[in-house]
Design a protein around this motif. Structure first.
Motif, PDB file in Angstrom:
ATOM      1  N   SER A 158      30.664  41.837  42.038  1.00 29.97           N
ATOM      2  CA  SER A 158      31.253  41.196  43.216  1.00 29.97           C
ATOM      3  C   SER A 158      32.596  40.587  42.844  1.00 29.97           C
ATOM      4  O   SER A 158      32.755  40.014  41.757  1.00 29.97           O
ATOM      5  CB  SER A 158      30.309  40.106  43.742  1.00 29.97           C
ATOM      6  OG  SER A 158      30.910  39.386  44.807  1.00 29.97           O
ATOM      7  N   ASN A 159      33.552  40.730  43.736  1.00 29.12           N
ATOM      8  CA  ASN A 159      34.877  40.162  43.522  1.00 29.12           C
ATOM      9  C   ASN A 159      34.832  38.656  43.819  1.00 29.12           C
ATOM     10  O   ASN A 159      34.447  38.237  44.911  1.00 29.12           O
ATOM     11  CB  ASN A 159      35.894  40.854  44.434  1.00 29.12           C
ATOM     12  CG  ASN A 159      37.321  40.498  44.079  1.00 29.12           C
ATOM     13  OD1 ASN A 159      37.700  39.336  44.076  1.00 29.12           O
ATOM     14  ND2 ASN A 159      38.127  41.501  43.797  1.00 29.12           N
ATOM     15  N   LYS A 160      35.203  37.858  42.836  1.00 33.54           N
ATOM     16  CA  LYS A 160      35.122  36.400  42.970  1.00 33.54           C
ATOM     17  C   LYS A 160      36.092  35.860  44.018  1.00 33.54           C
ATOM     18  O   LYS A 160      35.888  34.773  44.570  1.00 33.54           O
ATOM     19  CB  LYS A 160      35.421  35.736  41.629  1.00 33.54           C
ATOM     20  CG  LYS A 160      34.373  36.003  40.554  1.00 33.54           C
ATOM     21  CD  LYS A 160      34.750  35.315  39.240  1.00 33.54           C
ATOM     22  CE  LYS A 160      33.699  35.527  38.167  1.00 33.54           C
ATOM     23  NZ  LYS A 160      34.060  34.880  36.883  1.00 33.54           N
ATOM     24  N   TRP A 171      35.704  39.731  38.367  1.00 27.44           N
ATOM     25  CA  TRP A 171      34.443  40.364  38.761  1.00 27.44           C
ATOM     26  C   TRP A 171      33.233  39.647  38.163  1.00 27.44           C
ATOM     27  O   TRP A 171      33.261  39.192  37.029  1.00 27.44           O
ATOM     28  CB  TRP A 171      34.430  41.829  38.322  1.00 27.44           C
ATOM     29  CG  TRP A 171      35.571  42.630  38.864  1.00 27.44           C
ATOM     30  CD1 TRP A 171      36.730  42.964  38.217  1.00 27.44           C
ATOM     31  CD2 TRP A 171      35.678  43.187  40.171  1.00 27.44           C
ATOM     32  NE1 TRP A 171      37.542  43.691  39.035  1.00 27.44           N
ATOM     33  CE2 TRP A 171      36.926  43.847  40.249  1.00 27.44           C
ATOM     34  CE3 TRP A 171      34.837  43.192  41.291  1.00 27.44           C
ATOM     35  CZ2 TRP A 171      37.351  44.514  41.382  1.00 27.44           C
ATOM     36  CZ3 TRP A 171      35.259  43.863  42.438  1.00 27.44           C
ATOM     37  CH2 TRP A 171      36.496  44.512  42.478  1.00 27.44           C
ATOM     38  N   ASP A 187      37.391  37.681  46.992  1.00 28.20           N
ATOM     39  CA  ASP A 187      37.156  38.022  48.403  1.00 28.20           C
ATOM     40  C   ASP A 187      35.715  38.434  48.705  1.00 28.20           C
ATOM     41  O   ASP A 187      35.389  38.750  49.849  1.00 28.20           O
ATOM     42  CB  ASP A 187      38.112  39.135  48.842  1.00 28.20           C
ATOM     43  CG  ASP A 187      37.981  40.403  47.995  1.00 28.20           C
ATOM     44  OD1 ASP A 187      36.928  40.585  47.337  1.00 28.20           O
ATOM     45  OD2 ASP A 187      38.927  41.220  47.976  1.00 28.20           O
ATOM     46  N   GLY A 188      34.839  38.468  47.676  1.00 27.19           N
ATOM     47  CA  GLY A 188      33.436  38.795  47.912  1.00 27.19           C
ATOM     48  C   GLY A 188      33.136  40.274  48.042  1.00 27.19           C
ATOM     49  O   GLY A 188      31.979  40.662  48.243  1.00 27.19           O
ATOM     50  N   SER A 189      34.164  41.117  47.950  1.00 23.10           N
ATOM     51  CA  SER A 189      33.937  42.566  48.053  1.00 23.10           C
ATOM     52  C   SER A 189      33.142  43.054  46.848  1.00 23.10           C
ATOM     53  O   SER A 189      33.192  42.456  45.771  1.00 23.10           O
ATOM     54  CB  SER A 189      35.275  43.307  48.139  1.00 23.10           C
ATOM     55  OG  SER A 189      36.045  43.080  46.971  1.00 23.10           O
ATOM     56  N   GLN A 190      32.426  44.143  47.040  1.00 26.28           N
ATOM     57  CA  GLN A 190      31.586  44.678  45.972  1.00 26.28           C
ATOM     58  C   GLN A 190      32.154  45.974  45.407  1.00 26.28           C
ATOM     59  O   GLN A 190      32.892  46.705  46.094  1.00 26.28           O
ATOM     60  CB  GLN A 190      30.156  44.914  46.476  1.00 26.28           C
ATOM     61  CG  GLN A 190      29.430  43.619  46.834  1.00 26.28           C
ATOM     62  CD  GLN A 190      27.971  43.851  47.180  1.00 26.28           C
ATOM     63  OE1 GLN A 190      27.563  44.942  47.544  1.00 26.28           O
ATOM     64  NE2 GLN A 190      27.165  42.802  47.077  1.00 26.28           N
TER      65      GLN A 190
END
Length: 460
Positions: free
Chosen positions: A32-34, A14, A36-39
Motif C-alpha cells: 500500500s502506498n503510504k 510502500w 495516497d493509499g493506492s495498492q
C-alpha cells in the motif's frame, strides 16, 4: 549498470500488506502506498549485492514498455538495505487482483465447467496485443504461459514477468539462448541447447501462446504429466500438440492452435497476422461486453475462494481434521496437501515414517528420514523398477532422484547436480552411496545394451 546506492528505500513509500505469491527469484507482496493509499504488487528479489544484466534488462523493459494496456504497469525499482541478511531489490508493479489465467481455468474446471470460447478468444486477443507491443519494440517475452498472463478485477489482460525476456537489435535479430518454462518452450528454443549455431526470433512467443491456448481448453499444457526434462526431449520430436478433445471445440479454435504450433518457426505466423485470425476476430469490437463477462467470472471465483478460505480457517483450528486429511491421502508429495503448515507436514512425515515410508517428495525435493535399520528397498529389482519411468509411477525413492539426473545427463549431454543436505546422522553419506549404486546400475545397463547391439550387428 544501475548502482544500488542510487535507488530509493521502498519503505519510505510502500508498506507490505500480505504475501500473494512466490517464485524462484523471491516473493511477491501486496503493498500500500503510504501517501495516497493506492495498492500495488512488489516483486522482492532474493538478497543481491549488485544489479546483474538480467535484472537490468527486466528493469529496462518494464520502464520503457509498460505504457500499454495489455502490459503490467511499472511504478519503479527500489532497494532496501539490510545489514544482517543483505539488501533486497523491489520491483513495484500494477496489482492484478484477478489472479492468473491458470488460476481462472483451474477453478472453472474444478466446478465441472469449461471456459467459454468467446472468453478464451478475448484472453488470447489481449495477450496478442501485449505481445505485438513487445515485438514491435523488438522484445521477445520467452516465457508466455497462463501464470504470466494476469487479470484485473475489471477483466483486463496483462502480460507480466520479463525476467527472461530479450532485446533484439539491428546487429542481432535473433537469439540463441535456451530459456523458458519447459512445457511452453518452442522447439527451436529447445534446439539451441544442443545446436550452438541455431537461433530463433519472436515467433517463439507464438508457439508458447498456442500451448497457453491448449491450457485454457484442457486446464494444463501438453506433456504436463512428464518430468520437465523428458518433455524437453519430446517437444522437438513429437508432432504438434492439439487439444485433448478437439471435437468439443470449434474448428476455428482448433485451427488457431494449429497455426500457433507450426514446428518450423520460419513458417509460423507472427502475432500481427494472428490478430486477424477468425477465432481472434470474435473478440474484435466486443471488448467491453467480454471484459464485463470476464469480470463477473473473476468475481464469482473470488467469492468462492473467499468462502473456501473462511472454511479452511475454521477447519485449521482443529488439528485432527488436517491430520485426518493427510491420513486419508497418504500423499507422496506434500505440495498437494490442502493445508501446508509445519504441524501438518510433521504429522504426515511421522505417519509415513511409522509405515516405513521414509521418502517423501516436496515438489522436486526429496525428504529422506533415516530409518536406522536395513530396508529391502535397494536391490537391483528396485533399480529396475525406477529406471526410465514417470516419477508418479512409483512411491518416492532416492533411486527416482538419481534416475532423473541420469536421464537429464544422457538426454542433453549436460552435467547434473544432486545436492544432499541434512543434520549429522541424517543419512547423507548413505544417501550418496545409494545414488552412486543406482547410477552404477544404469551405467551397466547402458554398457550391456551397447554389447548387445554390437553382437547383433556382428550376427547380421
Amino acid at each position: 549498470m544501475i548502482g544500488l546506492e542510487t535507488l530509493e528505500d521502498p519503505t519510505d513509500t510502500w508498506e507490505i500488506i500480505e504475501t500473494i505469491g512466490k517464485g524462484t527469484y523471491g516473493k511477491v507482496y501486496k503493498v500500500s502506498n503510504k501517501k495516497d493509499g493506492s495498492q500495488a504488487a512488489v516483486k522482492v528479489l532474493d538478497t543481491i549485492s549488485v544489479v546483474d544484466e538480467e535484472i537490468e534488462a527486466e528493469y529496462s523493459i518494464l520502464q520503457s514498455l509498460s505504457n500499454h494496456r495489455n502490459v503490467v504497469k511499472f511504478y519503479g525499482m527500489f532497494y532496501k538495505a539490510d545489514l544482517k541478511s543483505g539488501g533486497h531489490l523491489w520491483l513495484v508493479l500494477e496489482l492484478c487482483n484477478g489472479g492468473s489465467v491458470t488460476e481462472l481455468i483451474t477453478n472453472v474446471l474444478k466446478r465441472g465447467e469449461c471456459m467459454d470460447e468467446a472468453l478464451i478468444s478475448y484472453i488470447l486477443y489481449g495477450a496478442l496485443l501485449g505481445l505485438q507491443h513487445l515485438h514491435n519494440n523488438r522484445i521477445i517475452h520467452r516465457d508466455v504461459k497462463g501464470n504470466n498472463i494476469l487479470l484485473t478485477t475489471e477483466g483486463g489482460i496483462k502480460l507480466v514477468d520479463f525476467g527472461v525476456s530479450a532485446k533484439l537489435t539491428n546487429a542481432r535479430l535473433r537469439r540463441n539462448t535456451s530459456v523458458g518454462t519447459p512445457f511452453w518452450m518452442a522447439p527451436e528454443v529447445i534446439a539451441c541447447e544442443q545446436q550452438l549455431d541455431y537461433s530463433y526470433d519472436s515467433r517463439c512467443d507464438v508457439w508458447s501462446l498456442g500451448i497457453t491456448a491448449i491450457e485454457l481448453g484442457d486446464g494444463e499444457p501438453p506433456l504436463s504429466d512428464l518430468h520437465p526434462v523428458k518433455a524437453l526431449f519430446k517437444i522437438p520430436r513429437n508432432p504438434p500438440p492439439t487439444l485433448l478433445y478437439p471435437e468439443k471445440w470449434s474448428a476455428e479454435f482448433n485451427r488457431f492452435i494449429s497455426q500457433c504450433l507450426i514446428k518450423d518457426f520460419e513458417k509460423r505466423p507472427s502475432v500481427t497476422f494472428l490478430l486477424k485470425h477468425p477465432f481472434i476476430k470474435h473478440a474484435h469490437g466486443k471488448d467491453v461486453t467480454l471484459q464485463q463477462q470476464l469480470a463477473k467470472l473473476i468475481k464469482v471465483q473470488q467469492q468462492q475462494c473467499s468462502a473456501k478460505t473462511s472454511r479452511q480457517k475454521n477447519t485449521r483450528k482443529n488439528h485432527m481434521t488436517a491430520s485426518e486429511g493427510c491420513s486419508q491421502k497418504m500423499t507422496d508429495d506434500l505440495v498437494t496437501l490442502e493445508f501446508l503448515d509445519e504441524e501438518t507436514i510433521i504429522y504426515c512425515l511421522q505417519k509415513r515414517y511409522s509405515e516405513l515410508q521414509i521418502y517423501t517428495y516436496v515438489g522436486d525435493i526429496l525428504i529422506a528420514l533415516n530409518p536406522f535399520q536395513d530396508l529391502p528397498i535397494y536391490t537391483p529389482e528396485f533399480s529396475k523398477l525406477y529406471h526410465g519411468v514417470k516419477r508418479s509411477s512409483n512411491p518416492p525413492h532416492i533411486f527416482a532422484t538419481a534416475d532423473a539426473a541420469y536421464q537429464g545427463m544422457v538426454t542433453f549431454s549436460k552435467d547434473q547436480c544432486i545436492i544432499i543436505s541434512g543434520e549429522s546422522g541424517a543419512g547423507k553419506t548413505e544417501s550418496a552411496h545409494l545414488i552412486v549404486q543406482h547410477l552404477t546400475y544404469l551405467g551397466k545397463m547402458r554398457e550391456e545394451l551397447s554389447h548387445f547391439l554390437l553382437h547383433l550387428c556382428w550376427s547380421l
